[in-house]
Scaffold this active site. Sequence first.
Site, PDB file in Angstrom:
ATOM      1  N   ASP A  21       0.853  -1.193   0.000  1.00 12.95           N
ATOM      2  CA  ASP A  21       0.000   0.000   0.000  1.00 12.95           C
ATOM      3  C   ASP A  21       0.892   1.247   0.000  1.00 12.95           C
ATOM      4  OD1 ASP A  21       0.821   0.416   2.626  1.00 12.95           O
ATOM      5  OD2 ASP A  21      -1.180   0.122   3.505  1.00 12.95           O
ATOM      6  N   CYS A  23       2.640  -3.587   4.065  1.00 16.98           N
ATOM      7  CA  CYS A  23       1.845  -2.389   4.371  1.00 16.98           C
ATOM      8  C   CYS A  23       2.513  -1.723   5.573  1.00 16.98           C
ATOM      9  CB  CYS A  23       0.369  -2.730   4.585  1.00 16.98           C
ATOM     10  SG  CYS A  23       0.008  -3.793   6.002  1.00 16.98           S
ATOM     11  N   HIS A  62       5.648 -32.029   9.085  1.00 20.26           N
ATOM     12  CA  HIS A  62       5.127 -30.685   8.828  1.00 20.26           C
ATOM     13  C   HIS A  62       4.144 -30.686   7.660  1.00 20.26           C
ATOM     14  CE1 HIS A  62       7.818 -29.266  11.837  1.00 20.26           C
ATOM     15  NE2 HIS A  62       8.825 -29.868  11.235  1.00 20.26           N
ATOM     16  N   THR A  78       2.049  -2.165   8.907  1.00 17.12           N
ATOM     17  CA  THR A  78       2.401  -3.168   9.921  1.00 17.12           C
ATOM     18  C   THR A  78       2.654  -4.561   9.348  1.00 17.12           C
ATOM     19  OG1 THR A  78       0.076  -3.739  10.179  1.00 17.12           O
ATOM     20  CG2 THR A  78       0.951  -2.042  11.667  1.00 17.12           C
ATOM     21  N   HIS A 137       8.715 -25.056   8.164  1.00 15.23           N
ATOM     22  CA  HIS A 137       7.671 -25.814   8.866  1.00 15.23           C
ATOM     23  C   HIS A 137       6.258 -25.549   8.352  1.00 15.23           C
ATOM     24  CE1 HIS A 137      10.101 -26.809  12.791  1.00 15.23           C
ATOM     25  NE2 HIS A 137      10.677 -27.241  11.685  1.00 15.23           N
TER      26      HIS A 137
HETATM   27  C1  RB5 Z   1      -2.351   2.479   6.725  1.00 13.37           C
HETATM   28  O1  RB5 Z   1      -2.419   3.619   7.520  1.00 13.37           O
HETATM   29  C2  RB5 Z   1      -2.168   1.247   7.601  1.00 13.37           C
HETATM   30  O2  RB5 Z   1      -3.309   1.042   8.372  1.00 13.37           O
HETATM   31  C3  RB5 Z   1      -1.844   0.025   6.771  1.00 13.37           C
HETATM   32  O3  RB5 Z   1      -0.692   0.252   6.023  1.00 13.37           O
HETATM   33  C4  RB5 Z   1      -1.583  -1.255   7.539  1.00 13.37           C
HETATM   34  O4  RB5 Z   1      -0.636  -1.046   8.545  1.00 13.37           O
HETATM   35  C5  RB5 Z   1      -2.768  -1.951   8.037  1.00 13.37           C
HETATM   36  O5  RB5 Z   1      -2.713  -3.043   8.617  1.00 13.37           O
END
Ligand code: RB5
Length: 150
Positions: free
Chosen positions: A8, A65, A133, A67, A98
Amino acid sequence: MKIAMANDHTAVGMKNELIPYIESKGHTVINFGTDTTESTDYAVWGEKAANAVAQGEADLGIVICGTGNGIGLACNKVNGIRCCICSDPYTAKYSRLHNDCNMIAFGARVIGPETAKMIVDEFLETPFEGGRHARRVGQIMDIEKRNHTK
Ligand code: RB5
């Protein structure tokens, strides 16, 4: 190998740093992510990369993204996808060894590019161990079959 990538708006810089790194290892990258920093929705991009892996257009997928959570969760909704959301090379290694993961997700707001490269190396270079596994991965995929609603 052919590697599907998606991201993203939070991860354009990270993606752009990783593509030449992955290509320098002899792989081909198919870029399904956004190339601008305009705010966008991670699921849209993750699904594109996940479909490419599930349909055999790509061998493995790497998605990013903020996180890793949102885009990784989205990929795991595509049948046949096992996407590990992780921030360290050890988990990335064992996601292949695994869990036979065919995709990996991490966060551009969580780790830096050098850790990302170590994660990518483990993910792309570690084979699935099979054996006991394979039984356990089969059990995961049986859950998908039992709960398939289409
Ligand atoms: C975008 O602000 C953020 O929410 C997205 O990149 C991601 O971290 C969502 O899980």
